[in-house]
Design a protein around this motif. Structure first.
Motif, PDB file in Angstrom:
ATOM      1  N   ILE A  32     -14.996   5.481  -1.766  1.00  0.00           N
ATOM      2  CA  ILE A  32     -14.696   4.561  -0.653  1.00  0.00           C
ATOM      3  C   ILE A  32     -13.226   4.170  -0.696  1.00  0.00           C
ATOM      4  N   ARG A  33     -12.736   3.668   0.437  1.00  0.00           N
ATOM      5  CA  ARG A  33     -11.365   3.192   0.542  1.00  0.00           C
ATOM      6  C   ARG A  33     -11.358   1.894   1.351  1.00  0.00           C
ATOM      7  N   PRO A  34     -10.354   1.038   1.149  1.00  0.00           N
ATOM      8  CA  PRO A  34     -10.245  -0.143   2.011  1.00  0.00           C
ATOM      9  C   PRO A  34     -10.019   0.271   3.463  1.00  0.00           C
TER      10      PRO A  34
ATOM     11  N   TRP B 214      -7.629  11.107   1.827  1.00  0.00           N
ATOM     12  CA  TRP B 214      -7.750  11.033   3.282  1.00  0.00           C
ATOM     13  C   TRP B 214      -8.049  12.386   3.900  1.00  0.00           C
ATOM     14  N   LYS B 215      -8.609  12.308   5.087  1.00  0.00           N
ATOM     15  CA  LYS B 215      -9.144  13.474   5.787  1.00  0.00           C
ATOM     16  C   LYS B 215      -8.137  13.943   6.827  1.00  0.00           C
TER      17      LYS B 215
ATOM     18  N   PRO C 123      -5.610   6.924  -2.284  1.00  0.00           N
ATOM     19  CA  PRO C 123      -5.213   7.218  -0.898  1.00  0.00           C
ATOM     20  C   PRO C 123      -5.182   8.721  -0.607  1.00  0.00           C
TER      21      PRO C 123
ATOM     22  N   TYR D 299       0.544   4.307   4.582  1.00  0.00           N
ATOM     23  CA  TYR D 299       0.762   4.975   3.299  1.00  0.00           C
ATOM     24  C   TYR D 299       2.006   5.852   3.377  1.00  0.00           C
TER      25      TYR D 299
ATOM     26  N   VAL E 238     -12.475   7.128  12.211  1.00  0.00           N
ATOM     27  CA  VAL E 238     -12.350   8.432  11.551  1.00  0.00           C
ATOM     28  C   VAL E 238     -13.405   8.560  10.451  1.00  0.00           C
ATOM     29  N   SER E 239     -13.638   7.484   9.715  1.00  0.00           N
ATOM     30  CA  SER E 239     -14.637   7.494   8.646  1.00  0.00           C
ATOM     31  C   SER E 239     -15.785   6.557   9.016  1.00  0.00           C
ATOM     32  N   THR E 240     -16.941   6.844   8.457  1.00  0.00           N
ATOM     33  CA  THR E 240     -18.049   5.910   8.594  1.00  0.00           C
ATOM     34  C   THR E 240     -17.705   4.625   7.838  1.00  0.00           C
TER      35      THR E 240
ATOM     36  N   ILE F 101     -18.972   1.321   5.831  1.00  0.00           N
ATOM     37  CA  ILE F 101     -20.152   0.889   5.080  1.00  0.00           C
ATOM     38  C   ILE F 101     -19.945  -0.527   4.563  1.00  0.00           C
TER      39      ILE F 101
ATOM     40  N   ARG G 235       0.809  -1.215   0.000  1.00  0.00           N
ATOM     41  CA  ARG G 235       0.000   0.000   0.000  1.00  0.00           C
ATOM     42  C   ARG G 235       0.848   1.274   0.000  1.00  0.00           C
TER      43      ARG G 235
ATOM     44  N   ARG H 282       2.164   8.949   3.055  1.00  0.00           N
ATOM     45  CA  ARG H 282       1.914  10.136   3.883  1.00  0.00           C
ATOM     46  C   ARG H 282       2.196   9.852   5.362  1.00  0.00           C
TER      47      ARG H 282
ATOM     48  N   GLU I  84     -15.544   7.656   2.265  1.00  0.00           N
ATOM     49  CA  GLU I  84     -14.761   8.888   2.251  1.00  0.00           C
ATOM     50  C   GLU I  84     -15.514   9.960   1.478  1.00  0.00           C
TER      51      GLU I  84
END
Lengths: 401, 401
Positions: free
Chosen positions: B183-185, B262-263, B259, A266, A187-189, A191, A59, A268, B212
């Motif tokens: 969406i993200r993994p 991201w927030k 990626p 990642y 941090v994220s919802t 789904i 990743r 980042r 996301e």
């Protein structure tokens, strides 16, 4: 949510950080050990740690597995090992690495003088790597220096900022409940997609948590779970707490962790880790002077100015170099008042080279006293900027303030 | 998982990044617009965007709300607005900010010359802020310059790296399905705690995704959902896709995001964002020379050396300053061969000050030709280091290579 360890009367003291002051670390560990005995009302268990480090870092988008990615020229995993080593009550640390990275890992252990580390070969999945680590701890053989611990910590090689505080919490909770793990708010919802990539349903964020590391288990609980679990679990599973629940019927105690527990995933995250390490480790400064007393005010003025921008500044005269090295200060400012031939500075550089310390590269700034005195403020600004950034491109450059 | 937009034959072209080359941006936007018409086989919809920016940033641990935190001295939200503005087919951008930050936001819009922005007052929750943004788009009044869009994008003020690529995907999917979201993994396993903070169950990571931003909706679909939803939804809900499902019975199409989406949530995310921005924006260099032809090889040599370390280097003579500013290059290296009185450099600095460009602070390095020629390699190293780090403490310092 649960916070302190059972029986504890308040939050645990923050553990040692990447500060590099051995004295402070030892004191913190001693106080934590006593918590097991006196405060928490239970005896200190034999504790080992297992770190799966066999991932390939797909990743990250870089060829080097993320645990070996350099941060300030030192591999990420070395910071994680340092964080665990600082905790004196962790007796053994078993690291699972792939066969092709075994020599790399041995080199890291030697270069950064890591202690209490045993290496095992990683499996093809995370669960198989952890299982391999547990196996060497379980085998209580006469020729093996490892012995079976009462509690085992499982941690990730790519979570370098783990603190003694949270390690103590999960170990204490594991002693009582059999299993324990750190959690964080989502941090994220989250789904659930349908087969055709449409939204099937979304989960209520407040009712769920992200399962993080470290986790801790009574050794027999997690080892039994791994021995019983299916190939499917070993291949596709990701969650040790789930195995303990499914095979050992242990409901893990969940412990709220700090934001620092995040996993370097990642590219980042490498940037973020580098910035955090710079912030924590690099701002101790020794100003080394080859000075007579009547010239000393230059150094003192510089020290005062730097103190407004950096978090630890001390002035030491050139004679104390050996002492400085023992204290593991990573940033040096040499102020040459008496000479301009940089002899003293060269001596310092040689000592640093030869010391083979687990150092980040040192920053050496050479300033000619005459100009520095003229524009001390400017010099301080440059020095502070260099120390905060630790830009390797500026190492060894002659910068005149 | 779904990837390209419906009807598209391949992946969308990557959108413009924080590069600052207007020409390239315009070309990318034009090609994307044509995708709506020609490639995707559907007409270009009227598109607006709503950005809730009323958060207080409590998870950041700093007093400034995270959307207003400075990155290289420019507020985070300004980068996000820039990313949206670059997409020419987004007609209006509605930003919801709290009353106390309204003046701050107006100042940012003026300072960084943002266009197509309308401000509304934020609500006390994220959902209420979005609803306020939708309301001003819905009210098709004669005195209001806003008109109701066919599709509305909802994005976060704290996701500055959104690309045109993914915006196009969610808008196209929303046209077809009514709703769409990136969406993200999952990075961590998601678990459900019991009331006593023990593990109740863990979710299979492969069957779930993180929801996301950006998301896009047919305007009527999401506006109807907000009009119908309960106070409980508005107070405690977090997911727009959920509202569209619950009240408009629209199953959102899910689109895999990069990626980069991201927030910015924690302080470490600010560090990461800063590093990414430095990497993307700061490495264009103009070497400005006051040189005659026979001296020009110095500049050429420097250019060659810098090219090995930086991603965009060009040599321009001093006469083209106005042109340089138009091209929005942010890093300047002045090589003074003819004079040592820095007159030309001062002229450049004045022009930059007066231009009122949406610039990051420029880096100006002044080198005396005589010394530079002696140690060109050393000069290049220093220059590359300064440009990569953009350390504000070194701005305006005279560094002699």
């Amino acid at each position: 949510m649960e916070s302190g360890p059972p029986g504890g009367s308040g939050p645990a003291e923050p553990g040692p950080r990447l500060r590099g002051w051995r004295g402070a670390d030892a004191a913190a560990s001693a106080s934590s050990l006593s918590r097991f005995g006196a405060e928490a009302g239970c005896r200190a268990p034999a504790v080992a740690a297992v770190l799966p480090a066999g991932g390939c870092g797909e990743r990250m988008g870089v060829p080097t597995p993320k645990q070996f990615c350099p941060i300030l020229e030192r591999p990420l995993i070395s910071y994680t090992l340092q964080a665990l080593e600082r905790v004196s009550w962790i007796k053994d640390i078993v690291v699972a690495v792939t066969r092709e990275n075994m020599e790399t890992m041995k080199g890291i252990i030697q270069r950064y003088q890591h202690k209490r580390i045993s290496l095992v070969e990683a499996g093809v999945t995370r669960h198989r790597s952890i299982f391999n680590g547990l196996k060497v701890l379980a085998e209580d053989q006469p020729n093996c220096r490892l012995s079976k611990p009462e509690v085992v910590i499982i941690h990730d090689a790519v979570r370098p900022f783990v603190e003694e505080d949270v390690l103590l919490k999960v170990v204490t909770a594991a002693q009582e409940h059999g299993a324990s793990g750190a959690i964080r708010p989502l941090v994220s919802t989250v789904i659930s997609p349908s087969a055709d990539s449409c939204l099937d349903h979304s989960l209520e964020r407040a009712r769920h948590r992200a399962s993080e590391m470290p986790q801790a288990f009574l050794f027999d609980v997690i080892y039994e779970a791994y021995q019983q679990c299916s190939d499917y679990d070993l291949e596709f599973g990701t969650e040790c707490l789930h195995l303990a629940l499914k095979y050992s019927h242990i409901k893990a105690k969940l412990v709220e962790g700090s934001p620092d527990l995040w996993k370097v995933t990642y590219k980042r995250d490498l940037y973020a880790a580098e910035s955090i390490i710079k912030e924590r480790i690099s701002q101790q400064v020794c100003i080394i002077m080859d000075t007579k007393e009547d010239e000393e005010h230059v150094g003192r003025c510089l020290e005062e100015m730097l103190k407004t921008e950096l978090n630890h500044v001390k002035v030491i005269s050139g004679q104390d170099l050996q002492q400085i090295i023992l204290e593991q200060c990573y940033s040096f400012v040499c102020v040459n008042v008496m000479t301009s031939d940089f002899e003293e500075t060269q001596r310092l550089l040689n000592m640093l080279e030869e010391s083979n310390l687990s150092i980040l590269y040192p920053v050496v700034v050479i300033s000619e006293e005459q100009k520095l005195r003229e524009s001390l403020r400017q010099g301080a600004t440059i020095i502070a900027a260099l120390i905060k950034e630790r830009n390797s491109g500026l190492i060894g450059q002659l910068l005149v303030a």
